[in-house]
Design a protein around this motif. Structure first.
Motif, short mmCIF file in Angstrom:
data_model
loop_
_atom_site.label_atom_id
_atom_site.label_comp_id
_atom_site.label_asym_id
_atom_site.label_seq_id
_atom_site.Cartn_x
_atom_site.Cartn_y
_atom_site.Cartn_z
N ASP A 34 0.69 -1.30 0.08
CA ASP A 34 -0.07 -0.20 -0.04
C ASP A 34 0.79 1.31 -0.12
O ASP A 34 0.46 2.29 -0.66
CB ASP A 34 -1.13 -0.06 1.18
CG ASP A 34 -2.01 -1.17 0.98
OD1 ASP A 34 -2.36 -1.54 -0.06
OD2 ASP A 34 -2.67 -1.31 2.03
N HIS A 35 1.79 1.27 0.76
CA HIS A 35 2.70 2.31 0.84
C HIS A 35 3.54 2.59 -0.46
O HIS A 35 3.72 3.75 -0.98
CB HIS A 35 3.95 2.14 1.85
CG HIS A 35 4.99 3.38 1.95
ND1 HIS A 35 4.59 4.61 2.50
CD2 HIS A 35 6.06 3.34 1.38
CE1 HIS A 35 5.68 5.28 2.39
NE2 HIS A 35 6.54 4.60 1.63
N LEU A 36 3.87 1.66 -1.41
CA LEU A 36 4.35 1.75 -2.52
C LEU A 36 3.15 2.08 -3.70
O LEU A 36 3.69 2.22 -4.80
CB LEU A 36 5.15 0.45 -2.89
CG LEU A 36 6.15 0.16 -2.00
CD1 LEU A 36 6.86 -1.21 -2.25
CD2 LEU A 36 7.37 1.25 -1.86
N LEU A 37 2.02 2.09 -3.14
CA LEU A 37 1.10 2.55 -4.24
C LEU A 37 0.78 1.46 -5.25
O LEU A 37 0.46 1.53 -6.49
CB LEU A 37 1.28 3.77 -4.92
CG LEU A 37 1.24 5.12 -3.99
CD1 LEU A 37 1.50 6.32 -4.62
CD2 LEU A 37 -0.19 5.30 -2.98
N THR A 38 1.18 0.24 -4.73
CA THR A 38 0.67 -1.01 -5.64
C THR A 38 -0.45 -1.06 -6.36
O THR A 38 -1.51 -0.87 -5.41
CB THR A 38 1.17 -2.16 -4.98
OG1 THR A 38 2.47 -2.13 -4.45
CG2 THR A 38 1.43 -3.28 -6.00
N VAL A 42 -2.22 -5.91 -9.09
CA VAL A 42 -0.95 -6.47 -8.86
C VAL A 42 -0.88 -6.94 -7.45
O VAL A 42 -0.22 -8.03 -7.10
CB VAL A 42 -0.04 -5.18 -9.24
CG1 VAL A 42 1.66 -5.93 -8.89
CG2 VAL A 42 -0.09 -5.05 -10.57
N LYS A 43 -1.35 -6.09 -6.76
CA LYS A 43 -1.28 -6.58 -5.06
C LYS A 43 -1.92 -7.79 -4.85
O LYS A 43 -1.31 -8.68 -4.13
CB LYS A 43 -1.97 -5.25 -4.16
CG LYS A 43 -1.74 -5.54 -2.89
CD LYS A 43 -2.14 -4.40 -1.81
CE LYS A 43 -3.74 -4.10 -2.01
NZ LYS A 43 -4.20 -3.07 -0.97
N ALA A 44 -3.03 -8.03 -5.29
CA ALA A 44 -3.81 -9.42 -4.91
C ALA A 44 -2.89 -10.39 -5.67
O ALA A 44 -2.82 -11.41 -4.72
CB ALA A 44 -5.16 -9.11 -5.56
N LYS A 45 -2.51 -10.45 -6.62
CA LYS A 45 -1.71 -11.30 -7.21
C LYS A 45 -0.29 -11.76 -6.33
O LYS A 45 -0.06 -12.54 -6.16
CB LYS A 45 -1.21 -11.03 -8.89
CG LYS A 45 -0.50 -12.06 -9.23
CD LYS A 45 -0.19 -12.10 -10.89
CE LYS A 45 0.48 -13.17 -11.68
NZ LYS A 45 0.52 -13.14 -12.70
N LEU A 46 0.46 -10.74 -6.03
CA LEU A 46 1.44 -10.60 -5.19
C LEU A 46 1.12 -11.43 -3.66
O LEU A 46 2.10 -12.22 -3.23
CB LEU A 46 2.29 -9.40 -4.88
CG LEU A 46 2.88 -8.69 -6.05
CD1 LEU A 46 3.48 -7.43 -5.77
CD2 LEU A 46 4.13 -9.54 -6.46
N VAL A 47 -0.06 -10.83 -3.20
CA VAL A 47 -0.44 -11.53 -2.07
C VAL A 47 -0.51 -13.13 -2.25
O VAL A 47 -0.28 -13.86 -1.15
CB VAL A 47 -1.34 -11.11 -1.24
CG1 VAL A 47 -2.32 -11.63 -0.25
CG2 VAL A 47 -1.05 -9.39 -0.84
N ASN A 112 1.94 8.44 2.37
CA ASN A 112 1.41 7.10 2.05
C ASN A 112 0.15 7.13 1.23
O ASN A 112 -0.15 8.34 0.70
CB ASN A 112 1.13 6.29 3.28
CG ASN A 112 -0.02 6.76 4.13
OD1 ASN A 112 -0.80 7.77 3.67
ND2 ASN A 112 -0.09 6.54 5.35
N LYS A 113 -0.46 6.32 0.75
CA LYS A 113 -1.80 6.15 -0.11
C LYS A 113 -2.80 7.22 0.44
O LYS A 113 -3.24 7.84 -0.13
CB LYS A 113 -2.39 4.78 -0.19
CG LYS A 113 -3.26 4.52 -1.22
CD LYS A 113 -3.94 3.07 -1.27
CE LYS A 113 -5.09 3.13 -2.34
NZ LYS A 113 -5.37 1.40 -2.51
N ASP A 114 -3.16 7.07 1.79
CA ASP A 114 -4.25 8.08 2.20
C ASP A 114 -3.73 9.36 2.32
O ASP A 114 -4.52 10.20 2.06
CB ASP A 114 -4.45 7.67 3.69
CG ASP A 114 -5.34 5.91 4.10
OD1 ASP A 114 -5.85 5.65 3.02
OD2 ASP A 114 -5.06 5.59 4.93
#
Length: 141
Positions: A34-38, A42-47, A112-114
């Protein structure tokens, strides 16, 4: 996340063995992504595909992000308090102070994202573009 998570890094990057800590690695991994603004897909696949050890390596590499996210869950609140005042100062000024831009740069580079969402929702991009345009178009003496 608890304060216990702040202490999981032994400074060597060794994979922790404590089951209570191991169970928190996926959440810390998501916080780093999240911090890296993924992007969400992409995030779901990495997780889903990365091993626990690979997740730990990224968490260890960005340990400061995990600690900062734990200590500071109020990034939007901080933007609302200081950021809007800074944007108003830049917006109202005919010739914005370079220090204001430096402060804004620092705020955005550590965001960060927020925080970034709050900046965009507050019209920060428009204010920034207009002030840059004003500085570029002002007559030189």
């Amino acid at each position: 996340m608890s304060d216990e998570v702040l202490l999981i890094d032994d400074g060597q990057g060794s994979m922790p063995t404590d089951p209570s800590i191991l169970s928190k690695i996926p959440d810390m991994y998501v916080a780093v992504l999240d911090h890296l603004l993924t992007l969400p897909h992409v995030k779901a696949k990495l997780v889903e595909t990365e091993s626990l050890e690979k997740k730990w390596q990224l968490v260890h590499m960005y340990n400061h992000v995990v600690r900062d996210d734990q200590r500071n869950q109020t990034s939007k609140l901080q933007w609302d308090q200081g950021g809007n005042q800074l944007l108003e100062s830049i917006k109202k000024s005919r010739s914005p102070n370079i220090q204001w831009f430096s402060k804004l740069k620092l705020m955005l580079s550590t965001s960060n994202k927020d925080f970034m969402s709050s900046f965009i929702n507050s019209g920060g991009v428009a204010v920034l573009m207009q002030s840059i345009n004003n500085r570029l178009l002002r007559p030189t003496l």
